[in-house]
Design a protein around this motif. Structure first.
Motif, mmCIF file in Angstrom:
data_model
loop_
_atom_site.group_PDB
_atom_site.id
_atom_site.type_symbol
_atom_site.label_atom_id
_atom_site.label_comp_id
_atom_site.label_asym_id
_atom_site.label_seq_id
_atom_site.Cartn_x
_atom_site.Cartn_y
_atom_site.Cartn_z
ATOM 1 N N ILE A 132 70.690 -75.533 80.085
ATOM 2 C CA ILE A 132 71.599 -75.308 81.215
ATOM 3 C C ILE A 132 72.485 -76.510 81.453
ATOM 4 C CG2 ILE A 132 71.653 -74.501 83.586
ATOM 5 C CD1 ILE A 132 68.894 -73.585 83.324
ATOM 6 N N SER B 57 68.987 -75.983 89.210
ATOM 7 C CA SER B 57 68.204 -75.951 87.976
ATOM 8 C C SER B 57 66.949 -76.790 88.158
ATOM 9 C CB SER B 57 69.012 -76.511 86.805
ATOM 10 O OG SER B 57 70.315 -76.019 86.853
ATOM 11 N N VAL C 148 71.251 -69.201 88.175
ATOM 12 C CA VAL C 148 70.426 -70.141 87.404
ATOM 13 C C VAL C 148 69.219 -69.404 86.823
ATOM 14 C CG1 VAL C 148 68.973 -72.186 87.554
ATOM 15 C CG2 VAL C 148 71.175 -72.145 88.696
ATOM 16 N N CYS D 144 67.143 -78.393 76.788
ATOM 17 C CA CYS D 144 67.851 -78.113 78.047
ATOM 18 C C CYS D 144 69.026 -77.210 77.764
ATOM 19 C CB CYS D 144 68.324 -79.396 78.703
ATOM 20 S SG CYS D 144 69.209 -79.012 80.201
ATOM 21 N N VAL E 167 67.897 -68.918 82.891
ATOM 22 C CA VAL E 167 66.542 -69.161 82.392
ATOM 23 C C VAL E 167 66.082 -67.983 81.532
ATOM 24 C CG1 VAL E 167 64.133 -69.481 83.069
ATOM 25 C CG2 VAL E 167 65.937 -70.611 84.354
#
Length: 1303
Positions: free
Chosen positions: A1302, A1282, A1192, A1300, A1196
């Motif tokens: 993810i 997340s 994750v 967003c 980012v």
């Protein structure tokens, strides 16, 4: 004088250039080229490359030789080549002692030198003052020597030189496992002088081995004595390792332009077109610049930032060299040749024009190739900002002869003076073309007529060894012995081949020796080896694997031929095992596992098989090349008599088995059990101390045959039937009968019967596969050694004997002499007068050592000698003797001396080991093998196989005593290391060795199982195997590890395969309590384990089905965590995260940001750093969640959501935060977790949580249900991760709209 044709004039121009730039520098005495006008050192590599232009030009002249002076020029150029190649040969022959020593030590200080004096060919720097070990240089020399010889040059003059070249072949044949300094002479790129495995060296060695194979160094005029022999397997190992490494060059260099010489001219070492393409593309995309290619990333050589006053770099300064590395025009020359061989005219022209732009013109107009281009000191800052924007200047030699020579070759090819085939007379360039399918020929031969007739019953018609004459069938070890004569030379002091290994490619040929023809059985069929060889199913499995391997690896003339001999030892209770029959039928059908096979007899295959001549076995040095070497002659004469005629040492036909019901029972249980260390229950690490109540599962009730035999002879003395045989036990008969009863009655302990009853019930909960017979639990620490030996005599149970011997080893040691112990002088009247000389009277009264001469009746003799033979005894004869013959014997054969020799505990163990092998009690086999210090014969080889494919291996149980193996070790050190890792746990130490062998088999045949795994943690794999068994069998950890250690080698390999491949499996029970692992095609099968314990009824069955679907993600995380599997490109993505924060903390290990300074993203060394941090985490499933959290974080950074991630990130905090969020959601939706972690806490539960126990048993305080959630979906782990990242990291904005990325 006739006018010259245009081509003639153009060639004369090239001849002038070659003369002026290259030949003018050749030393007249040695024929070598000095490095420059100021440096007289001659490097092997550079010299060979320099002469290539001269060789190419000579062949161009040969074609147009229309005038005498052209022929003369051609000859003159050829002789310059011969002069140089012989100059190098002389320089190396002066160091012949090094070649001899290096075969043994493989130490960098014993290697041939990389450079010599060009004046006299002598060494110029000391052994330890230079990175001399450069296997690619010696290999390049051999490769070009082979190509030149094939083109018609005569370079080697005498047979002594031939044997030296043969030894150079041995020198490079293990290149795949020898770290060296490589093509740039640096080893690790920090230049600290640490050698590493280099793909360019391995590729060059592989090319040289293939080029040299069956090459006659005297060309067309030679005979059998001047031919070089290479074992095909060695070249293939180099190829396998090379394929697993590309496009990586080594641990510290993730890419290297030097690989161009491996995938193209001159080596053509890769035969997978796709891999060639990928490697070339990787080099062009990451290393190519305007002025050529960089050698490798962060190469500081000759850059303005390099400190010329010291040889090595500091680790942190490597980052400074990024983007300002020197660019080398040399690689454009390689690319021109690469594309010319691919006949891609467009690409050739493109690189030729690029190269011309950066060449330097000399005063007289000749184009020169400079060594390299560097960024000028004052422009470095601009180059950092915008890589590739600044003008560079020439640094280093100009002309750079290595590059100049390749440039001229390229020109000759472009202008049509040479065809590509002339530069490659051995046709290596065709290696990557598609080959027709291989048909594997299989021959099965019976050891004798009896086995032949048994096979005929199944409609399988084979010949016996006698019937295949005149072809002689021998085991592989004979071939490996014969190969040690190859390359021997008394005058030069060279001893021939050292390695004892002959692989399947070598044994799949026929060999001719004078007028005889030999066929060899494969190495895996040699039974003298490890205990896994006595598992028939495993041997068949290995055979299938080898046939499959031959399909892909065979590239010799003719078809491969696998010869197998079916022997007595392979029979199972005098029948041919079913598995063998089925395999033979499959072979007969023409296909096995997708490979075409032909089953036939040897004489049918004579014309279609590869035949190699073993002419090197002649005694050429004594002037009789036609006679066999006298040593070989005697070896063959002796060996041919013995090899297959002798019976195996194990005698399988024992006495008739009759279980005796009456036996005195005193037991020393659990001695072996106490040594076990496999931990299954994750909450309590280390299962060492089992309660003394848990009963050891006892093996079959049938006593082993050797006991039976002796017993009959004893009983006959008393002329009583076995049923009423006297007992020396102080207890009454009645007592004994009760002892056999189902309750473990225990005269020594006065606990209440009720206690014992509940204990018994508790024991019954473990799955019992064999009938369990309970024994009195006498603890035996206080039992005297005397009594123990007496007990050893009495018990017929192998497991019990194992326990007694284990105790003896612990207290007395392996060499403890057991002679004359264990007898009470009760009935002296039975001793007969001729007691003393009886030892030698009858060889057949030898009891098997591990029987320690049988049961209770022993007490009637004094400590007389018992004739115990540690080889297997011909017990069967006992049964044929009449009572009278036995009378005088039995009374004296009771001591522990064998023909006056001491019988040690070790001898007794050996006997037990053989018996256990025979009865297939694998747990006991593993344990006794460990106690005897037996080793897997190929252990070092197996570990090397794993290491050279860039997999590190750890042994020992995490987290406390895990040892990592990072470099190939000698056999002795390896065994010591494994022994240290497991302490007294012999069984697991043995299992570790066994699993390493299987892992090596898999990585050879199915490398894809190991993708994205860097370290193989054998200890963890063992734990996961036990966990999986305990899950499928529904039993506790201890029973599971017991089952695990009792799996047959074949099932063990099978289980390992299922765990590596992540396939679902179920366990079904086979005869004799062995388990068998079966794949589940449909998910239904695995709902209930199929073990023969009676299925759980009604409700339980229902729960079982639900449960199994439930634990799916938990199980996958556990497997992936234990196998260290990570997502693709995981490590290089972690690198990008590390760039944006100060560090990542995992279980107390911090990965510092400075790692990005010293290592590049794709570097193996960096991956190992991350791996080491992750390996601090003991629980595999928790480790896997940490990997997910890191993923994750990479998302980012990759989406550039924030410029920097701030300080040190504690990855576990993210996981725990995600767990909290998960539990909050669970409370909201009343999910499963409300039963455990999401419960509204009252006092009692808080207390429990504080003591470290989660209700659901989740590892590391994370709810079991989170482990068991799928990664994706609104309740998936990634969602929570997340959210956790967003909450925990300060840098992520808390308010406002945000894309967003993810979702």
């Amino acid at each position: 004088m006739r006018s010259r044709s245009n081509s003639g004039v153009r060639l004369d121009y090239y001849q002038r250039i070659v003369h002026r730039l290259i030949l003018a520098h050749q030393e007249p005495v040695t024929g070598l080229f000095p490095a420059s006008n100021v440096n007289s050192h001659a490097w092997i590599r550079d010299n060979v490359y320099c002469i290539l232009a001269v060789w190419g030009l000579s062949m161009a002249y040969k074609k147009i030789a229309d005038q005498d002076e052209d022929r003369a020029k051609c000859y003159e150029l050829e002789q310059s080549c011969v002069k140089l190649m012989r100059g190098l040969l002389m320089a190396m022959m002066n160091q012949k002692d090094k070649v001899e020593k290096f075969k043994m030590t493989q130490s960098p200080y014993d290697s041939l030198h990389a450079k010599y004096s060009s004046k006299n060919g002598l060494p110029v720097v000391a052994d330890n003052e230079w990175g001399h070990l450069q296997i690619d240089a010696v290999s390049l020399y051999l490769l070009i020597l082979a190509q030149m010889t094939a083109s018609g040059l005569q370079i080697v003059f005498s047979l002594d030189e031939v044997s030296f070249i043969q030894n150079l072949v041995f020198y490079i044949e293990s290149a795949y496992s020898i770290p060296d300094y490589g093509i740039w002479e640096r080893g690790d790129k920090t230049n600290h002088g640490e050698p590493e495995l280099n793909a360019s060296s391995i590729g060059m060695a592989k090319a040289a081995l293939e080029a040299m194979n069956e090459l006659d160094l005297f060309g067309a005029r030679g005979g059998p004595a001047s031919v070089i022999h290479v074992l095909a397997d060695e070249a293939h190992k180099c190829q396998a390792v090379l394929q697993s490494m590309l496009p990586r060059e080594s641990n510290s260099k993730e890419l290297d332009s030097g690989l161009l010489c491996v995938i193209g001219f001159p080596a053509f070492a890769v035969d997978d077109a796709q891999l060639i393409h990928n490697t070339k593309d990787a080099i062009l995309s990451r290393l190519q610049g305007k002025y050529g290619c960089k050698r490798f990333l962060r190469d500081g050589y000759r850059t303005p930032k390099e400190d010329p006053s010291r040889l090595y770099y500091e680790r942190w300064e490597l980052r400074m060299f990024e983007n300002i590395e020197c660019e080398w025009p040399l690689f454009y020359c390689y690319l021109i040749l690469f594309h010319a061989f691919q006949s891609d005219k467009r690409a050739v022209e493109e690189y030729a024009s690029r190269l011309e732009k950066i060449m330097v013109r000399s005063e007289d107009g000749i184009l020169l190739v400079p060594e390299s281009y560097a960024v000028p000191q004052d422009l470095v800052g601009f180059e950092y900002q915008k890589p590739g924007s600044q003008v560079r200047e020439v640094v280093g030699r100009c002309p750079f002869l290595w590059g100049q020579s390749l440039f001229i070759l390229g020109r000759l090819l472009q202008e049509g003076f040479l065809a590509v085939g002339e530069l490659d007379p051995l046709n290596r360039r065709l290696g990557a073309q598609k080959k027709p399918d291989v048909v594997v020929q299989v021959v099965i031969i019976a050891e004798d007529n009896e086995i032949r007739d048994k096979l005929a019953e199944h409609d399988l018609h084979v010949q016996t060894i006698a019937e295949v004459a005149p072809i002689e069938v021998q085991p592989a070890r004979v071939l490996s012995h014969l190969y040690t004569y190859l390359g021997r030379n008394r005058k030069l002091g060279l001893s021939g081949r050292k390695s004892r290994d002959v692989g399947i490619l070598s044994t799949s040929k026929l060999y001719s020796l004078k007028d005889r023809i030999f066929a060899f059985t494969p190495q895996f069929a040699d039974l003298s080896r490890f205990y896994i060889a006595s598992d028939n199913e495993l041997m068949i499995d290995i055979l299938k694997g080898e046939i499959n391997f031959l399909k892909s690896a065979w590239d010799l003339l003719g078809r491969p031929l696998v010869t197998l001999v079916l022997k007595r030892i392979h029979l199972d209770q005098d029948k041919i095992p079913l598995a063998m029959i089925q395999t033979m039928r499959k072979l007969k059908s023409g296909y096995i596992n997708g490979t075409r096979v032909m089953l036939g007899s040897l004489k049918d295959f004579l014309n279609t098989s590869a035949i190699t001549d073993l002419s090197f076995l002649g005694s050429t040095e004594d002037g009789y090349p036609d006679r066999l070497h006298p040593d070989v002659q005697t070896y063959l004469d002796e060996h041919l008599l013995r090899s297959f005629s002798n019976r195996s040492t194990m005698n399988l036909r024992g006495g008739q088995l009759r279980p005796r019901t009456l036996r005195r029972r005193m037991s020393c249980k659990g001695a072996i059990k106490k040594t076990r260390s496999i931990n299954v229950d994750s909450d309590n690490l280390g299962m060492e101390g089992p309660s003394p109540l848990t009963e050891r599962r006892l093996s079959s009730i049938v006593p082993p045959p050797w006991l039976q035999a002796n017993k009959q002879s004893h009983v006959s003395v008393f002329a009583t039937t076995p049923e009423e045989g006297p007992t020396s036990s102080p207890l009454s008969l009645g007592n004994e009968l009760i002892r056999e009863n189902i309750y473990p009655v225990d005269p020594h302990h006065s606990r209440s019967a009720i206690d014992r009853r509940s204990e018994f019930v508790r024991q019954q909960e473990m799955p019992k596969i064999l009938i369990q017979r309970h024994r009195a639990e006498t603890n035996f620490a206080d039992t005297e050694v005397e009594e123990l030996i007496a007990m050893l005599r009495e018990t017929e149970n192998l497991e019990e004997q194992g326990d007694i011997l284990q105790y003896l080893v612990d207290t007395q040691g392996l060499d403890f002499n057991t002679a004359g112990l264990g007898f009470k002088n009760k009935s002296e009247e039975n001793a007969t007068p001729n007691a003393n000389n009886a030892a030698g009277t009858d060889p057949d009264n030898a009891a098997h050592p591990s029987s320690a001469t049988a049961n209770s009746n022993n007490s009637h003799c004094i400590g007389n000698t018992s004739n115990i033979s540690s080889s297997s005894s011909n017990i069967s004869n006992h049964n044929n003797m009449s009572p009278h013959e036995n009378n005088h014997d039995s009374s004296q054969s009771e001591g522990m001396l064998e023909e006056g020799r001491v019988v040690t505990v070790r001898d007794l163990l050996k006997g037990l080991y053989e018996k256990a092998c025979q009865q297939k009690l694998w747990g006991l086999v593993r344990h006794t093998a460990g106690m005897l210090g037996k080793r897997v014969e190929d252990l070092a080889k197996a570990v090397t196989d794993l290491l050279v494919r860039q997999k590190q291996v750890t042994v020992g149980m995490p987290p406390n005593n895990e040892h990592t193996i990072t470099a190939p070790l000698p056999e002795v050190e390896l065994r010591q290391l494994i022994h240290d890792a497991y302490g007294d746990d012999e069984s697991t130490a043995m299992l570790t060795q066994e699993l390493m062998v299987y892992l090596a088999m898999f990585i050879r045949t199915e490398p894809q199982l190991f993708h994205e795994m860097l370290r193989l943690r054998v200890g963890l794999i063992i734990q996961v195997m036990a966990k999986e068994l305990s899950r499928t069998l529904n039993c506790d950890g201890e029973a599971a590890s017991e089952h695990l250690l009792n799996l047959s080698p074949f099932e063990m390999k099978n289980l390992l395969y299922h765990i590596l491949s992540g396939k679902e499996f179920a366990v079904s029970s086979v005869a004799r309590g062995n388990l068998s692992i079966v794949s589940c095609k449909s998910s239904r099968v695995s709902k209930k384990s199929q073990i023969g314990l009676g299925d759980p009824e009604g409700e339980d069955a229902l729960i079982a089905t639900i449960d199994d679907r439930q634990g799916q993600w938990l199980r996958r995380r556990r497997l992936d965590g234990a196998l260290n599997r990570v997502p693709r490109d995981f490590y290089s993505r972690v690198w990008t995260v590390l760039e944006k924060c100060q560090g990542l903390a995992i279980e107390g290990r911090v990965l510092q940001q400075s790692l990005t300074q010293e290592m590049t993203p794709g570097e193996l060394k960096f991956a190992l750093e991350v791996e080491t941090a992750l390996n601090q985490i003991p629980q595999p499933e928790y480790r896997q969640l940490v990997v997910e959290a890191l993923m994750v974080l990479t998302l980012v950074t990759e989406h550039n959501m924030v410029p920097s991630l701030g300080g040190v990130i504690y990855v576990e905090h993210l996981v725990h935060k995600a767990n909290q969020l998960f539990l909050e959601d669970q409370r909201k939706v009343q999910g499963d977790a409300t039963l455990c972690c999401a419960k509204i806490k009252d006092g009692k539960e808080q207390q429990q949580a504080a003591s470290g126990m989660l209700l659901c048993g989740g590892a590391a305080y994370i709810c079991q249900h989170l482990y068991d959630s799928a990664p994706s979906g609104s309740y998936g782990t990634m969602t929570y991760m997340s959210r956790a990242v967003a909450l925990v990291l300060d840098c992520v904005p808390k308010h406002g709209e945000m894309e967003c990325a993810i979702s």
